[in-house]
Design a protein around this motif. Structure first.
Motif, PDB file in Angstrom:
ATOM      1  N   THR A  79      13.673 -23.200   8.763  1.00 13.97           N
ATOM      2  CA  THR A  79      12.462 -24.227   8.779  1.00 13.97           C
ATOM      3  C   THR A  79      11.820 -24.140   7.156  1.00 13.97           C
ATOM      4  OG1 THR A  79      12.249 -23.779  11.008  1.00 13.97           O
ATOM      5  CG2 THR A  79      10.303 -24.748   9.780  1.00 13.97           C
TER       6      THR A  79
ATOM      7  N   LEU B 268       6.121 -20.158  10.940  1.00 15.33           N
ATOM      8  CA  LEU B 268       7.247 -20.509  10.951  1.00 15.33           C
ATOM      9  C   LEU B 268       8.186 -20.413  12.285  1.00 15.33           C
ATOM     10  CD1 LEU B 268       8.152 -19.774   7.228  1.00 15.33           C
ATOM     11  CD2 LEU B 268       7.656 -21.894   8.352  1.00 15.33           C
TER      12      LEU B 268
ATOM     13  N   ARG C 298      11.762 -27.491   4.960  1.00 12.30           N
ATOM     14  CA  ARG C 298      10.306 -27.866   4.406  1.00 12.30           C
ATOM     15  C   ARG C 298      10.626 -27.948   2.909  1.00 12.30           C
ATOM     16  NH1 ARG C 298       5.456 -24.117   5.576  1.00 12.30           N
ATOM     17  NH2 ARG C 298       6.235 -24.842   7.928  1.00 12.30           N
TER      18      ARG C 298
END
Length: 452
Positions: A202, A9, A206
């Motif tokens: 992130t 990540l 997602r």
């Protein structure tokens, strides 16, 4: 059992840090302006006797270097590490030359030696900073032994006793080491925290995309249901009408079978229906099972337990299906599975005011030396050998769950240094105010299209 490799990540490493050239140029202009004003005041106002012309030459050399740099490179140029190192090394040499012309360590402005090394600590690697610091210590030592005297108007040399000079040198060296170490450590922590927050964003993005994708598929399954049913009906009728024509009948049956296949694919990809308000919330049990589902086949048994606590009602509460909650709990469950021996327990408890989730494993527990720091990014423990984690999982879980109003705590289930027979490993507990995470009761209202 082997697991699939996961994509990091964190942003990829770029190697050397890059510093904006305009920032360094402006700092040098500020230093040169201070040097010029100080030298001019000492010569005109204090009437001190020193190599005034050579001092102006040293300052002018720095100004020429700045003008040349500005003329050949745009201000927004990002210098690589080697270029930044050379820039700061020139500043050290220029300052050394100026101090050697104005009394060396007898000049109180020798403290400015700490500035380039401190700047290096905030922008360069540890190796470059240590190299520049070593050069700085060598130069300040050389200036202390070899310099032109700074004389008063009556011709007397302005010199400190030897003991004071040694003490001043030691103070500059200690200050240089301390400030550069502090600046390097602070910059490193800031960079790590920025990377960890980026990883958190992130992960949340997602999870949100997966959640939105499920809604899109659900809408597609609903909207395509009627035309697929029509295709199936018409193809069935054609197949009956073409009973005496086997080739055409086979084509009609193929169309019908493919329509059935499309229906099955859409149903397997998402929930039936439009943006149903009901799927925005779910019972506590369903949310915990959904969070644990990716880790259910890793060879570790997962046991669930649900019960009211204290003045809680017997009915299991519905909570909001927030991506932050699902992803945060999933990270806590992953950590438990990673270190469990054979089983983990997921407990759901609730009262009239709170909702509590506990995740317990039967492993060795958290190392005592890091127990109070759990949730910090890039946290490693030498006791967890063979594990390459950096603490980002717990950090992301803590950040996401606290965003939803949860309070996280970590503990070990050991008692008196002896392990109980079960549920004695690591314990992670999340507590929410029921008003923050609980779903609104009452009618669900009308469903809406996803585009609304």
């Amino acid at each position: 059992m082997p697991t699939q490799p996961t994509r990091s990540l964190l942003p990829p490493e770029t190697g050397a840090p890059h510093v904006r050239l305009g920032t360094l140029v402006n700092l040098r202009w500020l230093a040169l302006a201070g040097q010029f004003i100080t030298v001019l005041a000492a010569h005109l106002l204090l009437d001190l006797d020193f190599a005034f012309g050579l001092c102006l030459l040293a300052i002018g050399t720095g100004a020429v270097a700045n003008l040349t740099t500005s003329a050949t490179h745009p201000a927004n140029t990002r210098l690589p590490e080697r270029g930044t190192f050379a820039f700061l090394l020139f500043d050290l040499v220029q300052l050394s030359a100026l101090l050697s012309l104005t009394g060396g360590l007898n000049n109180p402005f020798a403290l400015l030696f700490m500035a380039p090394v401190t700047i290096s600590a905030t922008s360069l690697s540890l190796r470059s900073t240590m190299t520049l610091g070593a050069i700085g210590i060598a130069l300040i030592s050389l200036v202390g032994g070899y310099h032109l005297p700074l004389r008063l108007p009556d011709g007397a040399a302005l010199e400190l006793p030897d003991l004071n000079l040694i003490g001043f040198w030691i103070a500059i060296v200690i200050g240089m080491v301390f400030l550069s170490a502090f600046a390097f450590r602070l910059t490193l922590e800031t960079e790590r925290m920025s990377n960890a927050l980026l990883a958190t964003q992130t992960a949340l993005a997602r999870e949100q995309k997966l959640h939105d994708l499920g809604g899109v598929v659900a809408a597609a399954a609903h909207e395509l249901g009627t035309p697929l049913a029509t295709i199936k009906l018409v193809s069935s009728e054609l197949a009956e009408d073409l009973a005496d024509r086997p080739a055409q009948r086979e084509d009609a049956e193929l169309i019908r079978s493919q329509a059935d296949r499309c229906r099955d694919i859409l149903q397997s990809m998402g929930r039936a229906g439009k943006a149903d308000r009901q799927v925005r919330s779910a019972p506590l049990e369903a949310v915990l099972v959904e969070a644990a589902e990716p880790h259910s086949d890793r060879g570790i048994a997962i046991a669930y337990s649900w019960a009211p606590q204290g003045d809680g009602t017997d009915r299991m509460p519905r909570i909001q299906r927030l991506p932050e909650v699902i992803h945060g709990l999933r990270n806590l469950i992953q950590n438990a599975v990673d270190f469990a021996a054979s089983e983990i327990w997921i407990d759901g408890r609730w009262t009239a005011d709170e909702i509590v989730v506990r995740i317990i494993d039967d492993g060795a527990g958290y190392p005592p030396e890091v127990l109070n720091r759990l949730g910090d990014p890039f946290l490693r423990s030498p006791r967890r050998l063979g594990y390459d984690g950096m603490g980002l999982g717990l950090f992301i879980a803590k950040t996401l769950l606290e965003r939803t109003g949860a309070t996280l705590s970590f503990a070990n289930g050991t008692a008196g240094g002896r392990r109980p027979p079960a549920r004695g490993g690591a314990i992670a507990e999340a507590v929410w105010p029921r008003a923050r995470i609980g779903a609104a009761t009452g009618a669900l209202g009308e469903n809406t299209r996803l585009s609304e």
